[in-house]
Design a protein around this motif. Sequence first.
Motif, short mmCIF file in Angstrom:
data_model
loop_
_atom_site.label_atom_id
_atom_site.label_comp_id
_atom_site.label_asym_id
_atom_site.label_seq_id
_atom_site.Cartn_x
_atom_site.Cartn_y
_atom_site.Cartn_z
N GLU A 114 0.82 -1.20 0.00
CA GLU A 114 0.00 0.00 0.00
C GLU A 114 0.86 1.26 0.00
O GLU A 114 0.54 2.24 -0.66
CB GLU A 114 -0.85 -0.05 1.27
N ARG B 229 1.29 -0.36 -10.87
CA ARG B 229 1.33 -1.78 -10.49
C ARG B 229 2.29 -2.55 -11.38
O ARG B 229 2.97 -3.46 -10.92
CB ARG B 229 -0.08 -2.37 -10.58
N ASN C 65 -3.42 -6.18 -12.32
CA ASN C 65 -3.86 -4.81 -12.55
C ASN C 65 -5.34 -4.60 -12.31
O ASN C 65 -5.82 -3.48 -12.29
CB ASN C 65 -3.51 -4.39 -13.99
N ARG C 66 -6.08 -5.69 -12.18
CA ARG C 66 -7.52 -5.55 -12.03
C ARG C 66 -7.99 -5.75 -10.61
O ARG C 66 -9.13 -5.42 -10.28
CB ARG C 66 -8.22 -6.63 -12.86
N ARG C 67 -7.19 -6.36 -9.79
CA ARG C 67 -7.75 -6.79 -8.52
C ARG C 67 -7.45 -5.83 -7.36
O ARG C 67 -6.63 -4.92 -7.50
CB ARG C 67 -7.25 -8.20 -8.18
N ASP C 68 -8.16 -6.06 -6.26
CA ASP C 68 -7.92 -5.30 -5.05
C ASP C 68 -6.57 -5.66 -4.46
O ASP C 68 -6.13 -6.80 -4.58
CB ASP C 68 -8.99 -5.63 -3.98
N ILE C 69 -5.93 -4.70 -3.82
CA ILE C 69 -4.69 -4.98 -3.10
C ILE C 69 -5.03 -5.07 -1.62
O ILE C 69 -5.79 -4.25 -1.11
CB ILE C 69 -3.66 -3.86 -3.32
N ARG D 24 -5.47 -7.97 1.99
CA ARG D 24 -5.74 -9.37 2.32
C ARG D 24 -6.91 -9.85 1.60
O ARG D 24 -7.69 -10.20 1.28
CB ARG D 24 -5.91 -9.52 3.82
N LYS E 160 -18.72 -0.51 -2.65
CA LYS E 160 -17.69 -1.53 -2.67
C LYS E 160 -18.20 -2.76 -1.94
O LYS E 160 -18.61 -2.70 -0.78
CB LYS E 160 -16.42 -1.02 -1.98
N GLY F 248 -6.96 4.05 -5.23
CA GLY F 248 -6.77 3.08 -6.30
C GLY F 248 -6.17 1.77 -5.84
O GLY F 248 -5.61 1.03 -6.63
N ILE F 249 -6.29 1.49 -4.54
CA ILE F 249 -5.76 0.23 -4.02
C ILE F 249 -6.86 -0.83 -4.07
O ILE F 249 -6.61 -1.99 -4.36
CB ILE F 249 -5.21 0.45 -2.60
N LEU F 250 -8.09 -0.40 -3.84
CA LEU F 250 -9.25 -1.26 -4.03
C LEU F 250 -10.04 -0.74 -5.23
O LEU F 250 -10.05 0.46 -5.50
CB LEU F 250 -10.15 -1.25 -2.79
N LYS F 251 -10.69 -1.66 -5.94
CA LYS F 251 -11.45 -1.27 -7.11
C LYS F 251 -12.92 -1.14 -6.73
O LYS F 251 -13.50 -2.06 -6.16
CB LYS F 251 -11.29 -2.31 -8.21
N TRP G 177 -9.04 5.01 -10.03
CA TRP G 177 -8.50 3.68 -10.36
C TRP G 177 -7.60 3.75 -11.59
O TRP G 177 -6.45 3.33 -11.55
CB TRP G 177 -9.66 2.71 -10.59
N VAL H 299 -1.62 6.49 -10.88
CA VAL H 299 -0.22 6.91 -10.83
C VAL H 299 -0.12 8.43 -11.01
O VAL H 299 0.61 9.11 -10.29
CB VAL H 299 0.60 6.18 -11.90
N TYR I 148 -0.53 10.12 1.28
CA TYR I 148 -1.46 9.24 1.99
C TYR I 148 -0.78 8.64 3.21
O TYR I 148 0.37 8.20 3.14
CB TYR I 148 -1.89 8.13 1.02
N PRO J 273 -1.65 5.65 5.73
CA PRO J 273 -2.62 4.59 6.03
C PRO J 273 -2.90 4.45 7.52
O PRO J 273 -2.15 4.97 8.35
CB PRO J 273 -1.95 3.33 5.48
#
Lengths: 534, 305
Positions: free
Chosen positions: A380, A389, A528-532, A534, B11, B51-54, B68, B72, B80, B82
């Motif tokens: 993160e 990514r 590139n598509r997924r959540d980062i 756990r 989400k 942009g860490i979660l979609k 998203w 960059v 940020y 956390p």
Amino acid sequence: MTRHLFDGTGTLIRFVLRRDRLRLPIWLVSFAAISAIVALAFVGLYQNAEERQAMAETMRNPAMTAMVGPGYGLDNYTVGAMTAHEMLLMTAGVVGLMNILLVIRHTRTDEEDGRIELVRSLPVGRLSNLSSTLLVMAGANIVLALLTAFSLVALGVESVDLQGSLVYGFALGAAGLVFAGVAAVCAQLSPNARNALGLSIAILLLAYMVRAIGDVTNETLSWLSPLGWILRSEAYVNNYWWPILLTFAGALLLMALALYLNSIRDLGSGFLPSRAGKAKAARSLLSPFGLVFRLQRTGFIAWSAGLLLIGASYGSVLGDLESFFEDIDLMQQMIVQSEGFSLTEQFIPVLMAVMAILGTIPVLMAVLKLKTEEKNDRLEHILSRSVSRNHVLGSYLAMAVLTGFVMLSLAALGLGLVGNAMMEEQLPLGMFYGSALAYLPAMFAMIGVAVLLLGWAPNLTGAVWLYLAFSFFVIYLGGLFQFPEWVGKLTPFGYVSEIPIEEMNYLNAAMLTVVAIILTAIGITGFNRRDIGR
Amino acid sequence: MAVLRTVDLTKKFGDFAALDGVNIEVGEGEVYGFIGPNGAGKSTTLRVLLGILKATDGRAEIFGKDSWKDAVEIHKRVAYVPGDINLWPNLTGGEVIDLFVKLRGGNNLDRREELIRKFDLDPTKKCRTYSKGNRQKVALIAAFSSDVDLYVLDEPTSGLDPLMERVFQEYVVEAKKQGKSILLSSHILSEVEKLCDKVAIIREGKIIETGTLKELRHLTGTILLVETKEPIVGLGELKGVSGIQQKDGALSFQVDTAEVDHVIRYISRFGVSRIESSPPTLEELFMRHYEGTAGAVESGAGGER
């Protein structure tokens, strides 16, 4: 004041056992099983005294003495003597490692994570945590000794008698206990868990090296190493108990020292100074790849040294190979005979395959480090800055490719240089190198599998280790079990050209590389598509 | 123009809706407080914005760009911090700060030294030895040494001591003066009250209240403290009165804004000898939203997702 130092030790012992209720039995049963399996394998491998005697001759080689310890009973090399001589040192090393890992886990790691503080705030003695850990380890090593001894006796092999088996088992147990003591002392000296673990393992390796040099050159030197002591027990031949008792006494002294040091030190501190680090980062750290490399630097160096050493130790036996093979039916089975090549040349691809698969371990670790970083919420930090990514994943890929290249190069170099020094007829160094690098495309394919999982099924990345284990099984033992040919084709390592007995097959290498690129590309898309997180 | 905006942001983690149509908007030079209990969806919102979660549905934008797709590009101007800060145990604090600043693209060395001094951090120590507060300092120093337009801070002071909390507040005020925007998630309500222009309250993935503090207070009403010659009877039955408490012979209660006139008329009959009025604190506002629905809150606090 001192009366209550050990209060609650009994309860804590049950607590340690509860936490290790799977870990400990798995370790112990594995040791007993492996000892028995090897002894049984020796019975099958060497049908009669002549064959064993031939093996005994190769054991007079100083390289073998360095690796497994001085030979004894070589004039009458029974299955028992053979098992004890060739297995004791290696097994003792791993038993030592088990003890180190478990002791550090229950002492310094718990301390660092603040769990000991919680325990110590209860009506529990100051030394109870360490003493309960050490008592559990003492019990574990005794169980290990008995379990190993009885599983060996249970084989019913003539030369594997009760007395010898007990000596063998307790030699292992004593070695284990010494390293439990070493780890306990290191846990007091070091300022943190990682340091304690590193120091303990360094001492284990040093003990191995000192003994290796001592056994070959000057026996007095071997007496400085606890691994040197237990080798003097000469199980199944002379059955000396005194080296074992000496080792036990050494272990008790170390443990007493650890308890004393623990009693005079503050929680969370150590006796070795913790050096101040750099206040500013070096330029080389300041990029995603710089970070990836820095995080893996220690492991990278250790694995590099390891592969160089393994290459060199295989190289050291190349000289004796011809005579060695003539006597062993099993080895001849493993290597398909082919005309026009010496046995040595035929053996090189087998060695390369083993080293390549071994070298794939740090390669996969380099890629999968990304997963660890993600799980610990550290990815993160990077992704919330202006780093894409692709850039992050690319850095791990670059590290993996670099690792693979270096591992194969060093293995080839170790094998080639030492091998040529030991052999009468020299083989070209370029051939060794080519034989090793032929495995690079297969490594790429394994990287591809790992990236695919990282992208689409990050919780299943462990599967790639199973695939590697399967590859090892198929490639290394394939000839022995006479698997049909298609089984070998289920792993990328099955498509690698066996240089020097085969020509380099560039088409296969290109195909493996293309498959690797496709798998990697699919994996990158998923990442590139997924959540980062756990 | 809004610096940061979410529109019906949703989400889902499997079937569980962590965010359910969240709308927030942070303007230029604004300090925006984002409050709510643990597990309400604060961190999830911020992670989607980074942009860490979609996002499953809806939009999340920073500087008018998709958070998203243009992550960059956006991150060059965003700092940020956390909520849970894990650092690399074998790197020093100083190394991590340099790495973080470098990866954003800027490098302001004077500021780095000043921040390290003000936050009283030893940058030569390995991160494994840092307490939670010290790890937060590392992230805060990296954030404030970067020259950015938006700060996204997730409970940045939960491990800091009061002295350091004040240093943090100084930097927030300074950033605001320079026209920078700050999205501050917190459950230290006094801090939000002190720093924030606008506040959004989130519960179970939904924004239940949003606006300036003044607006929120107005919506809620006024706290009255009244002492009368004769005891007041029938106060509890009045419309718009809540939270009646006895305090040293006086009565304290909350009155809805619309009913103030009516209530004052009623109590004047009992001979008022003292009357004090005060706006409700953020804590009182917050509690009002949660106490009424205690059952719902319990089921909503489903831990970190």
